[in-house]
Scaffold this motif. Sequence first.
Motif, PDB file in Angstrom:
ATOM      1  N   HIS A  89       8.314 -12.122   6.556  1.00 39.06           N
ATOM      2  CA  HIS A  89       8.700 -10.727   6.790  1.00 39.06           C
ATOM      3  C   HIS A  89       9.465 -10.706   8.118  1.00 39.06           C
ATOM      4  O   HIS A  89       8.862 -10.803   9.192  1.00 39.06           O
ATOM      5  N   ALA A  90      10.788 -10.619   8.031  1.00 42.89           N
ATOM      6  CA  ALA A  90      11.638 -10.644   9.231  1.00 42.89           C
ATOM      7  C   ALA A  90      11.975  -9.210   9.627  1.00 42.89           C
ATOM      8  O   ALA A  90      12.398  -8.413   8.785  1.00 42.89           O
ATOM      9  N   PHE A  91      11.803  -8.887  10.905  1.00 38.10           N
ATOM     10  CA  PHE A  91      12.034  -7.532  11.406  1.00 38.10           C
ATOM     11  C   PHE A  91      13.129  -7.557  12.479  1.00 38.10           C
ATOM     12  O   PHE A  91      13.169  -8.465  13.314  1.00 38.10           O
ATOM     13  N   LEU A  92      13.980  -6.546  12.445  1.00 41.77           N
ATOM     14  CA  LEU A  92      14.993  -6.358  13.485  1.00 41.77           C
ATOM     15  C   LEU A  92      14.572  -5.178  14.346  1.00 41.77           C
ATOM     16  O   LEU A  92      14.339  -4.078  13.837  1.00 41.77           O
ATOM     17  N   LEU A  93      14.451  -5.424  15.674  1.00 42.66           N
ATOM     18  CA  LEU A  93      14.032  -4.381  16.598  1.00 42.66           C
ATOM     19  C   LEU A  93      15.246  -3.644  17.150  1.00 42.66           C
ATOM     20  O   LEU A  93      16.380  -4.110  17.062  1.00 42.66           O
ATOM     21  N   ARG A  94      15.005  -2.494  17.750  1.00 40.44           N
ATOM     22  CA  ARG A  94      16.117  -1.673  18.242  1.00 40.44           C
ATOM     23  C   ARG A  94      16.840  -2.302  19.422  1.00 40.44           C
ATOM     24  O   ARG A  94      17.972  -1.931  19.723  1.00 40.44           O
ATOM     25  N   ASP A  95      16.206  -3.254  20.120  1.00 45.67           N
ATOM     26  CA  ASP A  95      16.888  -3.929  21.222  1.00 45.67           C
ATOM     27  C   ASP A  95      17.624  -5.182  20.755  1.00 45.67           C
ATOM     28  O   ASP A  95      18.119  -5.948  21.572  1.00 45.67           O
ATOM     29  N   GLY A  96      17.706  -5.407  19.435  1.00 45.78           N
ATOM     30  CA  GLY A  96      18.450  -6.539  18.894  1.00 45.78           C
ATOM     31  C   GLY A  96      17.622  -7.780  18.642  1.00 45.78           C
ATOM     32  O   GLY A  96      18.105  -8.746  18.057  1.00 45.78           O
ATOM     33  N   ARG A  97      16.363  -7.789  19.081  1.00 47.03           N
ATOM     34  CA  ARG A  97      15.522  -8.960  18.856  1.00 47.03           C
ATOM     35  C   ARG A  97      15.078  -9.043  17.404  1.00 47.03           C
ATOM     36  O   ARG A  97      14.992  -8.032  16.706  1.00 47.03           O
ATOM     37  N   GLU A  98      14.796 -10.275  16.974  1.00 41.69           N
ATOM     38  CA  GLU A  98      14.291 -10.527  15.630  1.00 41.69           C
ATOM     39  C   GLU A  98      12.902 -11.153  15.730  1.00 41.69           C
ATOM     40  O   GLU A  98      12.684 -12.068  16.521  1.00 41.69           O
ATOM     41  N   ILE A  99      11.981 -10.642  14.926  1.00 44.38           N
ATOM     42  CA  ILE A  99      10.607 -11.140  14.910  1.00 44.38           C
ATOM     43  C   ILE A  99      10.198 -11.345  13.457  1.00 44.38           C
ATOM     44  O   ILE A  99      10.470 -10.494  12.611  1.00 44.38           O
ATOM     45  N   SER A 100       9.550 -12.469  13.187  1.00 46.17           N
ATOM     46  CA  SER A 100       9.068 -12.741  11.833  1.00 46.17           C
ATOM     47  C   SER A 100       7.550 -12.853  11.821  1.00 46.17           C
ATOM     48  O   SER A 100       6.945 -13.395  12.747  1.00 46.17           O
ATOM     49  N   LEU A 101       6.955 -12.315  10.779  1.00 47.49           N
ATOM     50  CA  LEU A 101       5.550 -12.529  10.472  1.00 47.49           C
ATOM     51  C   LEU A 101       5.482 -13.296   9.151  1.00 47.49           C
ATOM     52  O   LEU A 101       6.308 -13.081   8.262  1.00 47.49           O
ATOM     53  N   ASP A 106       6.575   1.106   9.600  1.00 45.14           N
ATOM     54  CA  ASP A 106       5.428   1.381   8.744  1.00 45.14           C
ATOM     55  C   ASP A 106       5.098   0.163   7.879  1.00 45.14           C
ATOM     56  O   ASP A 106       3.924  -0.146   7.635  1.00 45.14           O
ATOM     57  N   HIS A 107       6.123  -0.538   7.414  1.00 47.87           N
ATOM     58  CA  HIS A 107       5.882  -1.762   6.641  1.00 47.87           C
ATOM     59  C   HIS A 107       5.121  -2.792   7.485  1.00 47.87           C
ATOM     60  O   HIS A 107       4.179  -3.434   6.999  1.00 47.87           O
ATOM     61  N   ALA A 108       5.520  -2.954   8.734  1.00 45.95           N
ATOM     62  CA  ALA A 108       4.825  -3.894   9.618  1.00 45.95           C
ATOM     63  C   ALA A 108       3.381  -3.465   9.837  1.00 45.95           C
ATOM     64  O   ALA A 108       2.459  -4.293   9.829  1.00 45.95           O
ATOM     65  N   ARG A 109       3.159  -2.175  10.020  1.00 49.34           N
ATOM     66  CA  ARG A 109       1.808  -1.669  10.234  1.00 49.34           C
ATOM     67  C   ARG A 109       0.923  -1.963   9.025  1.00 49.34           C
ATOM     68  O   ARG A 109      -0.218  -2.418   9.158  1.00 49.34           O
ATOM     69  N   ARG A 110       1.453  -1.730   7.813  1.00 50.94           N
ATOM     70  CA  ARG A 110       0.659  -1.954   6.603  1.00 50.94           C
ATOM     71  C   ARG A 110       0.412  -3.440   6.373  1.00 50.94           C
ATOM     72  O   ARG A 110      -0.654  -3.839   5.900  1.00 50.94           O
ATOM     73  N   LEU A 111       1.403  -4.273   6.717  1.00 50.75           N
ATOM     74  CA  LEU A 111       1.226  -5.716   6.568  1.00 50.75           C
ATOM     75  C   LEU A 111       0.097  -6.224   7.457  1.00 50.75           C
ATOM     76  O   LEU A 111      -0.769  -6.996   7.014  1.00 50.75           O
ATOM     77  N   GLU A 129       0.838  -1.181   0.000  1.00 49.73           N
ATOM     78  CA  GLU A 129       0.000   0.000   0.000  1.00 49.73           C
ATOM     79  C   GLU A 129       0.880   1.241   0.000  1.00 49.73           C
ATOM     80  O   GLU A 129       2.021   1.226   0.422  1.00 49.73           O
ATOM     81  N   THR A 130       0.315   2.329  -0.446  1.00 49.54           N
ATOM     82  CA  THR A 130       1.067   3.586  -0.488  1.00 49.54           C
ATOM     83  C   THR A 130       0.358   4.670   0.291  1.00 49.54           C
ATOM     84  O   THR A 130       0.556   5.851   0.063  1.00 49.54           O
ATOM     85  N   ALA A 131      -0.485   4.279   1.238  1.00 47.57           N
ATOM     86  CA  ALA A 131      -1.235   5.263   2.020  1.00 47.57           C
ATOM     87  C   ALA A 131      -0.300   6.109   2.849  1.00 47.57           C
ATOM     88  O   ALA A 131       0.735   5.645   3.317  1.00 47.57           O
ATOM     89  N   ALA A 132      -0.661   7.392   3.024  1.00 47.82           N
ATOM     90  CA  ALA A 132       0.171   8.287   3.826  1.00 47.82           C
ATOM     91  C   ALA A 132       0.209   7.814   5.261  1.00 47.82           C
ATOM     92  O   ALA A 132      -0.767   7.303   5.789  1.00 47.82           O
ATOM     93  N   TYR A 133       1.354   8.047   5.908  1.00 51.19           N
ATOM     94  CA  TYR A 133       1.523   7.579   7.279  1.00 51.19           C
ATOM     95  C   TYR A 133       2.474   8.510   7.993  1.00 51.19           C
ATOM     96  O   TYR A 133       3.505   8.905   7.448  1.00 51.19           O
ATOM     97  N   GLU A 134       2.121   8.884   9.207  1.00 49.87           N
ATOM     98  CA  GLU A 134       2.978   9.719  10.031  1.00 49.87           C
ATOM     99  C   GLU A 134       3.587   8.848  11.117  1.00 49.87           C
ATOM    100  O   GLU A 134       2.899   8.443  12.059  1.00 49.87           O
ATOM    101  N   PRO A 135       4.892   8.513  11.008  1.00 50.60           N
ATOM    102  CA  PRO A 135       5.489   7.602  11.982  1.00 50.60           C
ATOM    103  C   PRO A 135       5.583   8.232  13.357  1.00 50.60           C
ATOM    104  O   PRO A 135       5.689   9.456  13.498  1.00 50.60           O
ATOM    105  N   ALA A 136       5.522   7.365  14.374  1.00 53.13           N
ATOM    106  CA  ALA A 136       5.683   7.846  15.745  1.00 53.13           C
ATOM    107  C   ALA A 136       7.130   8.255  15.984  1.00 53.13           C
ATOM    108  O   ALA A 136       8.040   7.844  15.263  1.00 53.13           O
ATOM    109  N   LEU A 195       6.315  -4.162  17.161  1.00 50.40           N
ATOM    110  CA  LEU A 195       6.915  -3.874  15.859  1.00 50.40           C
ATOM    111  C   LEU A 195       7.033  -2.383  15.579  1.00 50.40           C
ATOM    112  O   LEU A 195       7.633  -1.997  14.577  1.00 50.40           O
ATOM    113  N   ARG A 196       6.511  -1.561  16.462  1.00 47.48           N
ATOM    114  CA  ARG A 196       6.717  -0.111  16.301  1.00 47.48           C
ATOM    115  C   ARG A 196       8.191   0.267  16.445  1.00 47.48           C
ATOM    116  O   ARG A 196       8.616   1.330  15.997  1.00 47.48           O
ATOM    117  N   SER A 197       8.996  -0.616  17.080  1.00 45.63           N
ATOM    118  CA  SER A 197      10.422  -0.327  17.233  1.00 45.63           C
ATOM    119  C   SER A 197      11.264  -1.004  16.154  1.00 45.63           C
ATOM    120  O   SER A 197      12.500  -0.977  16.230  1.00 45.63           O
TER     121      SER A 197
END
Length: 248
Positions: free
Chosen positions: A200-212, A147-152, A6-13, A170-172
């Motif tokens: 969809h593998a995500f790397l968080l700011r505390d070093g953890r990895e999470i996949s969806l 934002d990618h995680a939010r749209r997914l 998606e290409t919807a506008a988004y204002e990140p936190a 996933l906000r981090s």
Amino acid sequence: MSVPYETAAYEPAESPESPEEHLARLLGRALNSFELPDDVLRRLDCALAHDSSLHSAHHSAGLHRETYRHTWLLADGCALTLWELVHNATPGSEPQHEVYVDEEELRTATARLPLPPDEPDFELPVLAPLEPVSAPRHVYVPDDSADHARRLLRRAENPDRPGPDTAELLRSAFAHQITQAFGRPCRAGRAGLGFSLYEHAFLLRDGREISLWEVEHTATPDGRHMCEVYESEAEAREAMERRAAQVF
């Protein structure tokens, strides 16, 4: 097969301090930052996450010293630590900051301070993720990953999709990788029925990895495209089998 986005506008936190910003602040206040080896600074250019904690502290007759451990997680999975020494030379004077690459240099610098050497340090436990860090499982690309995680999650249509706790975590996320997963095929069902599975593998700011795990398919009554998201590969593959069986 490409993954639609998606290409919807988004204002990140507002994001927490990045590894680059944290390093810049540390070097900016340290009186001896120019002594750090160039190869150390080059390695820190690829830092993915960071963490800081108080390592020890001593206060006596208006004098004080604290040592801090600053650790960065690098892209190659290694952890690199810098030691910060904060102290005042005379009672009531402004604190001075110094930074060192290893504990031996830190001990040498601490020994010259006008504080009793035989006083015990106040030691605090090391906080995660300062334990030995295993190599990341994926090759991540820093991007607008939160934002990618939010749209997914927003385009997932399955009722048992990951909930608010996962979305908040996933906000981090600040880096991610998308790969198509293969393996045992589910039964094809009617002609033209298609399934695809993506991690969809995500790397968080505390070093953890999470996949969806995203399932794309056309196993719908009218043959339209549908997206489902699950927290594990096993759940995603079970959903594929279930959907195929419904239209077989």
